[in-house]
Motif scaffolding. Sequence first.
Motif, PDB file in Angstrom:
ATOM      1  N   MET A   1       0.833  -1.178   0.000  1.00  0.00           N
ATOM      2  CA  MET A   1       0.000   0.000   0.000  1.00  0.00           C
ATOM      3  C   MET A   1       0.876   1.240   0.000  1.00  0.00           C
ATOM      4  N   PRO A   2       1.514   1.509  -1.108  1.00  0.00           N
ATOM      5  CA  PRO A   2       2.340   2.708  -1.112  1.00  0.00           C
ATOM      6  C   PRO A   2       1.509   3.987  -1.154  1.00  0.00           C
ATOM      7  N   HIS A   3       2.029   4.975  -0.460  1.00  0.00           N
ATOM      8  CA  HIS A   3       1.491   6.335  -0.546  1.00  0.00           C
ATOM      9  C   HIS A   3       2.614   7.157  -1.149  1.00  0.00           C
ATOM     10  N   ILE A   4       2.361   7.708  -2.331  1.00  0.00           N
ATOM     11  CA  ILE A   4       3.380   8.459  -3.063  1.00  0.00           C
ATOM     12  C   ILE A   4       2.993   9.931  -3.051  1.00  0.00           C
ATOM     13  N   ARG A   5       3.835  10.737  -2.454  1.00  0.00           N
ATOM     14  CA  ARG A   5       3.612  12.183  -2.463  1.00  0.00           C
ATOM     15  C   ARG A   5       4.620  12.795  -3.422  1.00  0.00           C
ATOM     16  N   ALA A   6       4.104  13.405  -4.470  1.00  0.00           N
ATOM     17  CA  ALA A   6       4.947  14.033  -5.484  1.00  0.00           C
ATOM     18  C   ALA A   6       4.819  15.538  -5.354  1.00  0.00           C
ATOM     19  N   THR A   7       5.925  16.193  -4.995  1.00  0.00           N
ATOM     20  CA  THR A   7       5.971  17.646  -4.948  1.00  0.00           C
ATOM     21  C   THR A   7       6.591  18.127  -6.254  1.00  0.00           C
ATOM     22  N   VAL A   8       5.862  18.978  -6.953  1.00  0.00           N
ATOM     23  CA  VAL A   8       6.322  19.497  -8.247  1.00  0.00           C
ATOM     24  C   VAL A   8       6.217  21.020  -8.209  1.00  0.00           C
ATOM     25  N   THR A   9       7.269  21.688  -8.678  1.00  0.00           N
ATOM     26  CA  THR A   9       7.287  23.154  -8.656  1.00  0.00           C
ATOM     27  C   THR A   9       6.595  23.720  -9.894  1.00  0.00           C
ATOM     28  N   ASP A  10       5.293  23.499  -9.934  1.00  0.00           N
ATOM     29  CA  ASP A  10       4.489  24.063 -11.015  1.00  0.00           C
ATOM     30  C   ASP A  10       3.020  24.001 -10.606  1.00  0.00           C
ATOM     31  N   PRO A  11       2.514  25.069  -9.985  1.00  0.00           N
ATOM     32  CA  PRO A  11       1.120  25.041  -9.542  1.00  0.00           C
ATOM     33  C   PRO A  11       0.126  25.002 -10.697  1.00  0.00           C
ATOM     34  N   ASP A  12       0.598  25.289 -11.908  1.00  0.00           N
ATOM     35  CA  ASP A  12      -0.271  25.293 -13.087  1.00  0.00           C
ATOM     36  C   ASP A  12      -0.044  24.072 -13.977  1.00  0.00           C
ATOM     37  N   LEU A  13       0.480  22.994 -13.401  1.00  0.00           N
ATOM     38  CA  LEU A  13       0.728  21.777 -14.170  1.00  0.00           C
ATOM     39  C   LEU A  13      -0.582  21.342 -14.839  1.00  0.00           C
ATOM     40  N   ARG A  39      -4.286  -0.388  -4.354  1.00  0.00           N
ATOM     41  CA  ARG A  39      -3.929   0.075  -3.013  1.00  0.00           C
ATOM     42  C   ARG A  39      -2.878   1.186  -3.043  1.00  0.00           C
ATOM     43  N   THR A  40      -2.567   1.715  -4.226  1.00  0.00           N
ATOM     44  CA  THR A  40      -1.556   2.762  -4.372  1.00  0.00           C
ATOM     45  C   THR A  40      -2.222   4.130  -4.406  1.00  0.00           C
ATOM     46  N   ILE A  41      -1.705   5.029  -3.591  1.00  0.00           N
ATOM     47  CA  ILE A  41      -2.203   6.408  -3.523  1.00  0.00           C
ATOM     48  C   ILE A  41      -1.116   7.328  -4.058  1.00  0.00           C
ATOM     49  N   VAL A  42      -1.501   8.252  -4.941  1.00  0.00           N
ATOM     50  CA  VAL A  42      -0.587   9.283  -5.413  1.00  0.00           C
ATOM     51  C   VAL A  42      -1.193  10.622  -5.023  1.00  0.00           C
ATOM     52  N   HIS A  43      -0.421  11.395  -4.279  1.00  0.00           N
ATOM     53  CA  HIS A  43      -0.838  12.728  -3.812  1.00  0.00           C
ATOM     54  C   HIS A  43       0.077  13.741  -4.480  1.00  0.00           C
ATOM     55  N   LEU A 110       7.932   1.777   6.550  1.00  0.00           N
ATOM     56  CA  LEU A 110       7.190   1.846   7.809  1.00  0.00           C
ATOM     57  C   LEU A 110       6.866   0.448   8.309  1.00  0.00           C
ATOM     58  N   HIS A 111       6.972   0.249   9.617  1.00  0.00           N
ATOM     59  CA  HIS A 111       6.696  -1.046  10.215  1.00  0.00           C
ATOM     60  C   HIS A 111       5.231  -1.421   9.971  1.00  0.00           C
ATOM     61  N   PRO A 112       4.952  -2.679   9.609  1.00  0.00           N
ATOM     62  CA  PRO A 112       3.583  -3.071   9.270  1.00  0.00           C
ATOM     63  C   PRO A 112       2.575  -2.929  10.416  1.00  0.00           C
ATOM     64  N   GLU A 113       3.057  -2.884  11.645  1.00  0.00           N
ATOM     65  CA  GLU A 113       2.131  -2.684  12.767  1.00  0.00           C
ATOM     66  C   GLU A 113       1.828  -1.207  12.994  1.00  0.00           C
ATOM     67  N   SER A 114       2.557  -0.324  12.298  1.00  0.00           N
ATOM     68  CA  SER A 114       2.390   1.120  12.479  1.00  0.00           C
ATOM     69  C   SER A 114       1.904   1.809  11.211  1.00  0.00           C
ATOM     70  N   TYR A 115       1.369   1.046  10.266  1.00  0.00           N
ATOM     71  CA  TYR A 115       1.039   1.594   8.957  1.00  0.00           C
ATOM     72  C   TYR A 115      -0.177   0.866   8.417  1.00  0.00           C
ATOM     73  N   GLY A 116      -1.129   1.591   7.906  1.00  0.00           N
ATOM     74  CA  GLY A 116      -2.296   0.960   7.310  1.00  0.00           C
ATOM     75  C   GLY A 116      -3.280   1.999   6.838  1.00  0.00           C
ATOM     76  N   TYR A 117      -4.442   1.545   6.406  1.00  0.00           N
ATOM     77  CA  TYR A 117      -5.503   2.477   6.058  1.00  0.00           C
ATOM     78  C   TYR A 117      -6.844   1.798   6.223  1.00  0.00           C
ATOM     79  N   GLN A 118      -7.882   2.611   6.272  1.00  0.00           N
ATOM     80  CA  GLN A 118      -9.246   2.170   6.553  1.00  0.00           C
ATOM     81  C   GLN A 118      -9.301   1.378   7.858  1.00  0.00           C
TER      82      GLN A 118
END
Length: 131
Positions: A1-13, A39-43, A110-118
């Motif tokens: 269940m990866p959570h991918i946060r992509a920071t891009v320097t272009d607010p008008d992408l 189960r993959t999230i991209v933010h 992240l340790h599997p006991e400290s990471y999850g969703y829902q």
Amino acid sequence: MPHIRATVTDPDLPADVRRALAEGLTRLAVSALGKSAARTIVHLDLVPADRYYVAGKTLAEGARDAHLEVSITAGTNSAAQKAAFISEAAAFLTELLGPLARGGVALHELHPESYGYQGVTQFDHYRLTRN
């Protein structure tokens, strides 16, 4: 269940580039890390260049950068898989967004006991889906 946060320097992408970024990063999570697309999230975090610093200075006019922070469950990927993801993600970002000032990728395990969703930890998810 990866959570991918992509920071891009272009607010008008443009919307099509945002969609390509999300789809491409999801495909990489599946192909390089063996993760489930469902189960993959991209933010996407799109920021103005004057709020992003490299070597203590804002980016030059028209310059672009991107940085990925990817949360994965510890112990679920080999060193080779993680290296492949970092290499392929850097190449993908440059191909999609053009030359980047730094183009960083960070994997956070992240340790599997400290990471999850829902409300279900990764530990319980793996335990329940393997029975």
